[in-house]
Structures are given as C-alpha cells and as structure tokens.
Scaffold this active site. Structure first.
Site, PDB file in Angstrom:
ATOM      1  N   ARG A 114     -28.211 -93.985 -71.004  1.00 50.97           N
ATOM      2  CA  ARG A 114     -26.872 -93.616 -70.541  1.00 50.97           C
ATOM      3  C   ARG A 114     -27.024 -92.947 -69.182  1.00 50.97           C
ATOM      4  O   ARG A 114     -27.789 -91.987 -69.058  1.00 50.97           O
ATOM      5  CB  ARG A 114     -26.178 -92.645 -71.508  1.00 50.97           C
ATOM      6  CG  ARG A 114     -24.946 -91.976 -70.882  1.00 50.97           C
ATOM      7  CD  ARG A 114     -24.139 -91.124 -71.822  1.00 50.97           C
ATOM      8  NE  ARG A 114     -23.377 -91.950 -72.741  1.00 50.97           N
ATOM      9  CZ  ARG A 114     -22.289 -91.531 -73.381  1.00 50.97           C
ATOM     10  NH1 ARG A 114     -21.833 -90.299 -73.221  1.00 50.97           N
ATOM     11  NH2 ARG A 114     -21.649 -92.343 -74.212  1.00 50.97           N
ATOM     12  N   HIS A 141     -19.168 -99.888 -70.826  1.00 52.38           N
ATOM     13  CA  HIS A 141     -19.496 -99.154 -72.066  1.00 52.38           C
ATOM     14  C   HIS A 141     -19.561-100.171 -73.213  1.00 52.38           C
ATOM     15  O   HIS A 141     -18.719-100.180 -74.109  1.00 52.38           O
ATOM     16  CB  HIS A 141     -18.444 -98.076 -72.329  1.00 52.38           C
ATOM     17  CG  HIS A 141     -18.889 -96.988 -73.263  1.00 52.38           C
ATOM     18  ND1 HIS A 141     -20.133 -96.973 -73.864  1.00 52.38           N
ATOM     19  CD2 HIS A 141     -18.239 -95.875 -73.703  1.00 52.38           C
ATOM     20  CE1 HIS A 141     -20.223 -95.890 -74.622  1.00 52.38           C
ATOM     21  NE2 HIS A 141     -19.099 -95.219 -74.538  1.00 52.38           N
ATOM     22  N   GLN A 144     -19.526 -99.312 -77.015  1.00 56.66           N
ATOM     23  CA  GLN A 144     -18.190 -98.858 -77.432  1.00 56.66           C
ATOM     24  C   GLN A 144     -17.296-100.058 -77.747  1.00 56.66           C
ATOM     25  O   GLN A 144     -16.480-100.019 -78.672  1.00 56.66           O
ATOM     26  CB  GLN A 144     -17.570 -98.022 -76.298  1.00 56.66           C
ATOM     27  CG  GLN A 144     -16.191 -97.462 -76.608  1.00 56.66           C
ATOM     28  CD  GLN A 144     -16.226 -96.285 -77.564  1.00 56.66           C
ATOM     29  OE1 GLN A 144     -16.963 -95.343 -77.379  1.00 56.66           O
ATOM     30  NE2 GLN A 144     -15.396 -96.348 -78.600  1.00 56.66           N
ATOM     31  N   ASP A 238      -8.217 -93.290 -72.250  1.00 54.48           N
ATOM     32  CA  ASP A 238      -9.511 -92.647 -71.999  1.00 54.48           C
ATOM     33  C   ASP A 238      -9.201 -91.399 -71.175  1.00 54.48           C
ATOM     34  O   ASP A 238      -8.089 -91.260 -70.640  1.00 54.48           O
ATOM     35  CB  ASP A 238     -10.413 -93.632 -71.211  1.00 54.48           C
ATOM     36  CG  ASP A 238     -11.814 -93.100 -70.943  1.00 54.48           C
ATOM     37  OD1 ASP A 238     -12.255 -92.159 -71.638  1.00 54.48           O
ATOM     38  OD2 ASP A 238     -12.470 -93.635 -70.017  1.00 54.48           O
ATOM     39  N   CYS A 280     -11.774 -93.656 -77.135  1.00 50.62           N
ATOM     40  CA  CYS A 280     -13.229 -93.631 -77.345  1.00 50.62           C
ATOM     41  C   CYS A 280     -13.714 -92.226 -77.660  1.00 50.62           C
ATOM     42  O   CYS A 280     -14.783 -92.064 -78.251  1.00 50.62           O
ATOM     43  CB  CYS A 280     -13.950 -94.200 -76.135  1.00 50.62           C
ATOM     44  SG  CYS A 280     -13.651 -93.270 -74.614  1.00 50.62           S
ATOM     45  N   ARG A 326     -18.992 -96.538 -84.256  1.00 53.55           N
ATOM     46  CA  ARG A 326     -20.100 -96.518 -83.291  1.00 53.55           C
ATOM     47  C   ARG A 326     -21.436 -96.623 -84.041  1.00 53.55           C
ATOM     48  O   ARG A 326     -22.368 -97.266 -83.600  1.00 53.55           O
ATOM     49  CB  ARG A 326     -20.095 -95.219 -82.456  1.00 53.55           C
ATOM     50  CG  ARG A 326     -18.844 -94.946 -81.636  1.00 53.55           C
ATOM     51  CD  ARG A 326     -18.569 -95.991 -80.586  1.00 53.55           C
ATOM     52  NE  ARG A 326     -19.711 -96.247 -79.724  1.00 53.55           N
ATOM     53  CZ  ARG A 326     -20.158 -95.429 -78.760  1.00 53.55           C
ATOM     54  NH1 ARG A 326     -19.542 -94.302 -78.501  1.00 53.55           N
ATOM     55  NH2 ARG A 326     -21.217 -95.756 -78.019  1.00 53.55           N
TER      56      ARG A 326
END
Ligand code: CP
Ligand code: NVA
Length: 340
Positions: A114, A141, A144, A238, A280, A326
């Site tokens: 990441r 992402h 996700q 988001d 998310c 996830r």
C-alpha cells in the site's frame, strides 16, 4: 489443439495491481471464490490451502481493514505474515520500495503493497518474481473492488453480477477511478456524480469507455444529481480528502462537495426505496474523530461530511458487510494466486 488454461491456472502466481489487468470472468471467479470461502468459514468447514506460505505486507500509508483482512485471511489459511511500515523498516528513507521488494521476493511467497504512486507498485512487481497485491495506491484500490462487488451481488435480489450504482464525491482518487473502471469491466450502469473538476481523469475515463464497449456497461459522468442517482441500487462515497493530501484542502473541498453529500435527500433522489449506501471506510459521519472535529471547527459543518450520521446509521448502510467482505475477497485472491 490449443489448450485453454482453466481459471485456477490462469490466476496462479498473478500480480493483482489494477482491475484492468483482468477479465470480467477472472474478477467474477475471485468474487465467487470469496463467497465460497466465506460460507466455509461460517460453517466451520474451511480448509487451509496456504500452509507454510509467507506473505510480506508493506504499508507506506495507514490501514485498518486492508491490513487486518490480509492478516486474518492468511492465518485462516495457514500462512504467515510480516507487517512492515515506514517507521519500523528501511522503506522510503533508506531503501526504495523497489529494492525492498527485490529483497522480500527472496524470502516471501507474495508481497502486498500500500503506497502512493501506482508507478511504484508496478516497478516493484516487475522486480519481484512472486505475486504482488495492490493494497491501495493513489490511483487504484482493486482489492476493495472485489469486496464491493461481492457485497453488491449479495444485496441485489437477483444476485446480478453487474449492479447499478452511483459514486458521489471526489472521483479523482482510487475509489472513484476503481469504481468507474470496475463497473465498466463488469457491465454495470455506473455513474460518477461530482463537480467536473473532481471527475476521474481522462485516462481512467478512456479505459472505462473501452472496457464498457466489451461488457455493455453504461458509463455516466455528470454534475447533475438526478442524472447520477435516478434508479440506482447502490450509492457509494469516499472521504473528501484522501491520504497524502494536505489538510489545507479541506475547506475548499467541503465547499465543492457539500452538494454531493450522501444525505437523506440524496438517497430519496434515487426514487428507489431499496437503495443501499456503501463506503469503503473510514467515514467522517460525525465529530467523534480528531479530523471530524477539526473539519467541523474549520467549516462549521456538523453531523457528517461525505455522509450524514443519519444515513450512516440507517438501515440503508451496508458498509460493515462491505468491510467484512475485505477479508473473504483478499483470502480468495491469495488462495487463487498462491495455493498449489
Ligand atoms: N477501505 C480501506 O482500505 O480501509 P483501510 O484504509 O482501513 O485499509
Ligand atoms: N480515497 C481514500 C480511500 C481510503 C480507503 C484514501 O486514499 O485515503
């Protein structure tokens, strides 16, 4: 005679850097595998397929869900993980991510990364002969997206593979770009609703339109709330300021995006009483966080930023199913790429 490799073979040892490296069938296979692994965990029948494997987790940016999902998924499957962040490793200040990855590839069976630039993870993957997984960059992402599509498919009565959804908010970062492109690959009715200055960039739009031609997806970028929201099954948002952006942008961003806040009126605009809200996470839905309090003090906006506390705490919210997924989807990714 040409031998067509089966799906498990096609995914073996693959990097997972961005959605566009995969076909719709490959992505759906990962989502289906995640659903199977989820059911197996729940019924106590999960079989370990990653015993003895070791996975390095590099985090240049902070994380709750992604890190925990990789760790628990690995443990459930019998694998080990090592967590590296910039404060406790040489990454960034004494050694580049690319050099670090070359070292880690000699010790680990896979590497999660990441960080900031997509170019860094692409460079890292080209230097590592083990699978590299993107745990978020500024641009994409992708893990996700597996969780988001599993969650939407679970919450669509017909379990339709290509649900309709609208993303409200800053579309220039990972979530806006990934939701646009993933929807295009999967054949969704996908809408990005934001001021034009905050739409995904031209490159992401071009990729999405190209993949939509193959899949039959309908792509809409609009500033108009009715055009964005009418009839959709899911509304995503988001944070309005992403990791790595300076705190100074909060004031102007709040001003620009307040008309695109997910509140009760926005959900009502869908005209669809079954519409679900997705995020998310983490979310600024109240003033219970340091940032939430600071931004409220700066702007005078209380009761939520990108989503109101009312919507966040309502039965429309499926963000916690999304967060749990996830785990199952990241597990599917590791099993598909690493299991022997
Ligand atoms: N959604 C997500 O990536 O969460 P984290 O930043 O906590 O990993
Ligand atoms: N756009 C957000 C996503 C967090 C999961 C960020 O990059 O901070």
């Amino acid at each position: 005679m040409e031998v067509v490799p089966s799906m498990p073979d096609v995914l073996e040892n693959r990097d997972f850097l961005k959605e566009i490296d995969f076909t719709r069938d490959e992505l759906q296979h990962l989502i289906d595998l995640a659903a199977e692994l989820k059911a197996a965990k729940r019924s106590g029948t999960e079989e370990q397929q990653l015993s003895g494997r070791s996975i390095a987790l590099i985090f240049e940016k902070s994380s709750t869900r992604t890190r925990c999902a990789f760790e628990v998924a690995a443990y459930d499957q019998g694998a080990h993980v090592t967590y590296l962040d910039p404060t406790s490793s040489q990454i960034g200040h004494k050694e580049s991510a690319a050099d670090t990855a070359r070292v880690l590839a000699r010790m680990f069976d896979a590497i999660e990364f990441r960080g900031k630039a997509q170019a860094t993870i692409e460079e890292l993957a080209s230097g590592a002969d083990v699978p590299v997984y993107n745990g978020l960059t500024d641009e994409w992402h992708p893990t996700q997206m597996l969780a988001d599509f599993l969650t939407m498919q679970e919450h669509t009565a017909s379990h339709a593979a290509a649900p309709s959804y609208c993303f409200l908010g800053d579309g220039r970062f990972n979530m806006g770009r990934s939701l646009l492109v993933m929807g295009a690959i999967m054949g969704s009715d996908v809408r990005i609703c934001a001021p034009q200055s905050l739409w995904p960039d031209a490159e992401a739009q071009a990729i999405a339109r190209e993949r939509a031609e193959e899949s039959g997806a309908v792509i809409t970028l609009t500033e108009d709330l009715d055009e964005g929201l009418r009839g959709v099954d899911f509304v995503h948002t988001d944070v309005w300021v992403s990791m790595g952006e300076p705190t100074e942008v909060w004031e102007s961003r709040v001003r620009e995006l307040m008309p695109y806040q997910v509140n009760a009126a926005a959900l009502a605009r869908t005209g669809n009483s079954a519409t679900k809200f997705m995020h998310c996470l983490p979310a600024y839905h109240d003033e219970s966080t340091l940032v939430g309090r600071d931004v409220a003090a700066l702007t005078g906006v209380t009761g939520g930023l990108e989503v109101t506390d009312e919507v966040f705490k309502s039965s429309a919210t499926i963000a916690f199913d999304q967060a749990e997924n996830r785990l199952h989807t990241i597990k599917a990714l590791m099993v598909a790429t690493l299991a022997r």
